[in-house]
Design a protein around this motif. Structure first.
Motif, PDB file in Angstrom:
ATOM      1  N   LEU B 250       0.817  -1.218   0.000  1.00 17.55           N
ATOM      2  CA  LEU B 250       0.000   0.000   0.000  1.00 17.55           C
ATOM      3  C   LEU B 250       0.853   1.272   0.000  1.00 17.55           C
ATOM      4  O   LEU B 250       0.375   2.333   0.369  1.00 17.55           O
ATOM      5  N   HIS B 251       2.108   1.133  -0.398  1.00 21.30           N
ATOM      6  CA  HIS B 251       2.927   2.332  -0.570  1.00 21.30           C
ATOM      7  C   HIS B 251       3.690   2.207  -1.897  1.00 21.30           C
ATOM      8  O   HIS B 251       4.232   1.133  -2.174  1.00 21.30           O
ATOM      9  N   PRO B 252       3.740   3.273  -2.688  1.00 24.24           N
ATOM     10  CA  PRO B 252       4.424   3.167  -3.996  1.00 24.24           C
ATOM     11  C   PRO B 252       5.868   2.692  -3.878  1.00 24.24           C
ATOM     12  O   PRO B 252       6.358   1.977  -4.762  1.00 24.24           O
ATOM     13  N   TYR B 253       6.547   3.045  -2.775  1.00 19.00           N
ATOM     14  CA  TYR B 253       7.933   2.586  -2.622  1.00 19.00           C
ATOM     15  C   TYR B 253       7.991   1.064  -2.525  1.00 19.00           C
ATOM     16  O   TYR B 253       8.815   0.422  -3.178  1.00 19.00           O
ATOM     17  N   THR B 254       7.094   0.485  -1.713  1.00 15.57           N
ATOM     18  CA  THR B 254       7.085  -0.968  -1.573  1.00 15.57           C
ATOM     19  C   THR B 254       6.749  -1.625  -2.914  1.00 15.57           C
ATOM     20  O   THR B 254       7.356  -2.630  -3.298  1.00 15.57           O
ATOM     21  N   VAL B 255       5.788  -1.033  -3.624  1.00 13.88           N
ATOM     22  CA  VAL B 255       5.440  -1.558  -4.950  1.00 13.88           C
ATOM     23  C   VAL B 255       6.681  -1.565  -5.842  1.00 13.88           C
ATOM     24  O   VAL B 255       6.988  -2.555  -6.505  1.00 13.88           O
ATOM     25  N   GLY B 256       7.428  -0.445  -5.796  1.00 13.77           N
ATOM     26  CA  GLY B 256       8.635  -0.329  -6.615  1.00 13.77           C
ATOM     27  C   GLY B 256       9.680  -1.371  -6.246  1.00 13.77           C
ATOM     28  O   GLY B 256      10.320  -1.957  -7.119  1.00 13.77           O
ATOM     29  N   LEU B 257       9.833  -1.622  -4.950  1.00 16.08           N
ATOM     30  CA  LEU B 257      10.804  -2.636  -4.517  1.00 16.08           C
ATOM     31  C   LEU B 257      10.456  -3.995  -5.116  1.00 16.08           C
ATOM     32  O   LEU B 257      11.306  -4.699  -5.629  1.00 16.08           O
ATOM     33  N   PHE B 258       9.183  -4.362  -5.039  1.00 20.15           N
ATOM     34  CA  PHE B 258       8.774  -5.661  -5.574  1.00 20.15           C
ATOM     35  C   PHE B 258       8.989  -5.730  -7.083  1.00 20.15           C
ATOM     36  O   PHE B 258       9.438  -6.727  -7.616  1.00 20.15           O
ATOM     37  N   LYS B 259       8.644  -4.637  -7.764  1.00 22.25           N
ATOM     38  CA  LYS B 259       8.729  -4.679  -9.223  1.00 22.25           C
ATOM     39  C   LYS B 259      10.155  -4.681  -9.736  1.00 22.25           C
ATOM     40  O   LYS B 259      10.413  -5.072 -10.868  1.00 22.25           O
ATOM     41  N   SER B 260      11.088  -4.193  -8.910  1.00 17.09           N
ATOM     42  CA  SER B 260      12.464  -4.110  -9.416  1.00 17.09           C
ATOM     43  C   SER B 260      13.268  -5.353  -9.081  1.00 17.09           C
ATOM     44  O   SER B 260      14.468  -5.400  -9.298  1.00 17.09           O
ATOM     45  N   LEU B 261      12.596  -6.379  -8.556  1.00 14.17           N
ATOM     46  CA  LEU B 261      13.302  -7.565  -8.092  1.00 14.17           C
ATOM     47  C   LEU B 261      13.400  -8.623  -9.182  1.00 14.17           C
ATOM     48  O   LEU B 261      12.386  -9.121  -9.644  1.00 14.17           O
TER      49      LEU B 261
END
Lengths: 364, 351
Positions: B250-261
């Motif tokens: 529920l935070h764009p940063y966390t979303v970004g972390l997952f997507k960049s993995l």
């Protein structure tokens, strides 16, 4: 970019290798032994076989991933292939020349084509040199590497312009060249290291753990950059890493090393989805997946400790830790006979160094 | 649900006063951890996760560091006002710490047995005669091979995995209520990492120890944690139980972390990347600290977003968390490296 199966003497394998782009780098039976001495004047008592009988082929514009745990010899392969450290035996054929046999001046002429990117962007840039002079250093040694142009001393203006262009290619502002390495973050320093490696328009780059020191968000940036550069410049990479996720993402083929030898090699998706060597299974199943709903069945080694490369076990080096060896009732053959690297089936690009790989699915 | 949390942190602020200004390394962090649970604090370098863990046992060098405000309640007692002498029985006794580099946290001139024995001597009244057998018992508990031989070995004679086992044995020696593990497996190979994480999990189940796990590795988090705190630039940006955070960040940063993995269990065409770099701790932007890298950032983000509960037990510090909860996707579109398009044509092609 199939592994050179010359060791296994398999004609079907070579036929497969003939399809696709032509090979850029062919490594045959590469060996690197380090002497172990005790005391100052002592004679050599033992040898560490850091790399023993490693063969593979890297095709133009492709990436070969080389994975394994610390001490498996993957970094030594990278250095020996570039002749940064002398090999003990074998051949490294680059652009149809065996670079291990080249005299110094011929090697010097070939150096611009072969570059390396290091793991540690902090340690590989001189803190007293501006970014610009670090990137321009290859030009001072080799000239501007213009096609057809005679080698000459480049002017300051030319250098600044070329360095600026290189920085733009790696996504940095051209005026970064007037600043010092400490002013940049880890990801930016890795970009600078990449710009320096690109300066002389290489066709082959050894990437030695290029993303291991970087944070997750920055790691993706560097992986994407390496892929973009590969496409636009037709680069071939030897990607050495213990980061199996990054290797899967970037490589066309992957080779797994254990105690100085390649134990399995295959096209990437096949290696990750259908590994045939027990060690590859152990390695892959140990990686924690970022998904809490998946509880995985781990294939674990019988013993956690990797044997010392001074005393490599007889037969298959993995047998003392091998879960399949234990499961099959410790067959004599694994202790006595070194398995060859053989295609899993006739003509397959997937090669494995295990006597009993057909029984692999008994491990669950 | 257990009643009193083992550890509760309330609005912790740890600042460092440097010549370049004040670095607000930890700036208003709150969370709590109950008995037998594992809480993972996740984030990239510079997010404040290690400073948070060091603040708990007051291992921050002061000066330049300073715990400016906040409370650190260990079993209900606030550690912040305690003197160094009062902290002594807490460290190693009530709460123990495992560090990333077992090689540097063990003393090279003492044997493993002497070092674990020292911890027992300081914190437990045990007759000298029983000390050795207690150390062997601990080494056996952490599955050290040949404990009777290892006890008399020096750190350099042990592999990385064995050193980390010795560290865990030392941490367990006084039956702590809380173990703080700061990147405990980052320096280890993956096969050893899996064993050490398994060991930590068993210790938690057997003794009911609470584990505070500091890590950057989302795989490790998914496998070991019950609850997760995501930190960015000194603040908590998201908090919740592990399943809901991984199912729907529920935070764009966390979303970004997952997507960049990059994943080992599937192939993807291209990784999404979070643009830019983590800001320097002396130059955090005002308002939401992620806004300089966030594709959703608007003028409102210059105001501080509060950490609020969006779904039961799941908090986020983003003005648009409700949109994420409703299923809207954050797209970290990759901008192809700017210099490449222009350069590609001239340098392109196989040399």
């Amino acid at each position: 970019m199939i592994s050179d199966i010359a060791t296994a003497n398999n004609d079907a394998g070579s036929k497969v290798a003939a399809s696709g782009p032509e090979p850029l780098l062919v490594v045959r039976n590469l060996q690197k032994f380090f002497p172990v001495r005790r005391g100052i004047f002592a004679r050599v008592r033992q040898w560490v076989k850091a790399v023993d009988d490693v063969s593979f082929t890297l095709r133009r514009g492709e990436t070969l991933g080389l994975v394994g745990e610390s001490g498996c010899g993957k970094t030594t392969v990278g250095r020996t292939v570039l002749r940064l450290t002398p090999a003990t035996g074998g051949e490294v054929v680059f652009n149809e020349e065996n670079i291990l046999a080249l005299p110094r001046n011929a090697l010097h002429a070939l150096r611009p084509k072969m570059q390396i990117i290091f793991q540690d962007p902090y340690g590989s840039l001189n803190p007293r040199m501006t970014v610009g002079s670090a990137i321009a250093e290859p030009f001072r040694i080799h000239g501007l590497a213009e096609a057809g142009a005679a080698k000459r001393k480049p002017s300051g203006h030319e250098l600044r312009e070329r360095v600026g262009k290189l920085l733009e290619q790696v996504g940095m502002p051209p005026d970064a060249q007037y600043r010092y390495p400490h002013e940049f973050s880890g990801g930016q320093r890795q970009r600078i290291g990449i710009a320096r490696a690109l300066a002389l328009k290489p066709s082959f780059i050894v990437c030695d753990e290029p993303t291991s020191a970087l944070d997750v968000s920055v790691r993706a940036q560097v992986i994407n950059l390496l892929q973009d550069l590969q496409r636009s410049h037709g680069l071939s990479y030897l990607m050495i890493s213990h980061d199996l996720g990054a290797v899967r993402h970037i490589s066309k083929q992957v080779a797994v090393m254990y105690l100085g030898r390649i134990v399995e090699q295959a096209p990437t998706a096949e290696l990750y989805d259908k590994p045939r060597h027990p060690y590859t299974r152990v390695l892959l199943s140990a990686i924690p997946l970022p998904d809490p709903t998946k509880r995985r069945n781990r294939v674990t080694a019988a013993d956690d400790e990797i044997p010392s490369p001074i005393n490599v076990p007889t037969g298959c080096a993995f047998h003392p830790r091998c879960p399949l060896y234990a499961l099959l009732g410790k067959p004599e053959r694994c202790r006595a006979e070194l398995p060859e690297l053989r295609p899993v089936e006739l003509g397959s690009e997937h090669v494995v160094r295990c006597h009993y790989h057909e029984d692999i699915d008994k491990l669950s | 649900m257990p009643d009193v949390p083992i550890l509760e942190i309330r609005d912790l602020r740890t600042y460092f006063h440097t010549e370049h200004g004040t670095a607000k390394a930890v700036d208003g962090v709150s969370f709590s951890l109950s008995r037998g649970r594992t809480l993972a604090v996740v984030g990239e370098s510079g997010c404040g996760k290690t400073v948070t863990s060091l603040s708990i046992l007051k291992l921050i060098p002061m000066p330049p560091g300073e715990i400016v405000s906040g409370q650190i309640l260990l079993e209900g007692r606030d550690l912040v006002p305690l003197s160094p002498k009062e902290m002594q029985p807490v460290r190693g006794g009530q709460a123990a710490m495992i560090f990333q580099e077992p090689a540097t946290s063990l003393n090279p001139v003492f044997t493993i047995g002497e070092q674990i024995g020292e911890a027992i001597r300081i914190h437990r009244k045990l007759p000298k005669s029983q000390e050795r057998s207690e150390v062997i018992r601990l080494l056996t508990e952490v599955r050290m091979s040949e404990p009777e031989r290892r006890i008399d070995q020096y750190p350099h004679e042990l592999s990385g995995g064995m050193k980390q086992r010795a560290m865990i044995a030392m941490a367990l020696s006084c039956n702590p209520k809380l173990i703080i593990a700061d990147e405990p497996t980052t320096a280890l190979d993956v096969t050893i990492q899996a064993r050490i994480l398994e060991l930590l999990r068993q210790m938690r189940e057997k003794h009911g120890t609470a584990v505070l796990l500091i890590t950057h590795d989302l795989g490790v988090v998914a496998e070991t944690a019950d609850d997760v705190v995501v930190m960015y630039a000194g603040r908590v940006v998201e908090q919740g139980d592990v399943r809901s955070i991984f199912a729907r960040p529920l935070h764009p940063y966390t979303v970004g972390l997952f997507k960049s993995l990059p994943r080992v269990d599937r192939s993807e065409e291209r990784l999404q990347e979070i643009p830019g770099n983590v800001p320097s701790p002396t130059k955090f932007p005002n308002g939401c600290r992620f806004r300089t890298r966030c594709p959703w950032a608007v003028a409102k983000c210059a105001e501080d977003p509060p950490l609020v509960e969006i779904e039961p037990g799941h908090k986020s510090a983003c003005w648009f968390a409700a949109d994420l909860a409703a299923g809207k996707d954050v797209n970290f579109v990759h901008h192809a490296t700017p210099g490449l398009a222009a350069q590609g044509s001239s340098a392109g092609g196989v040399v």
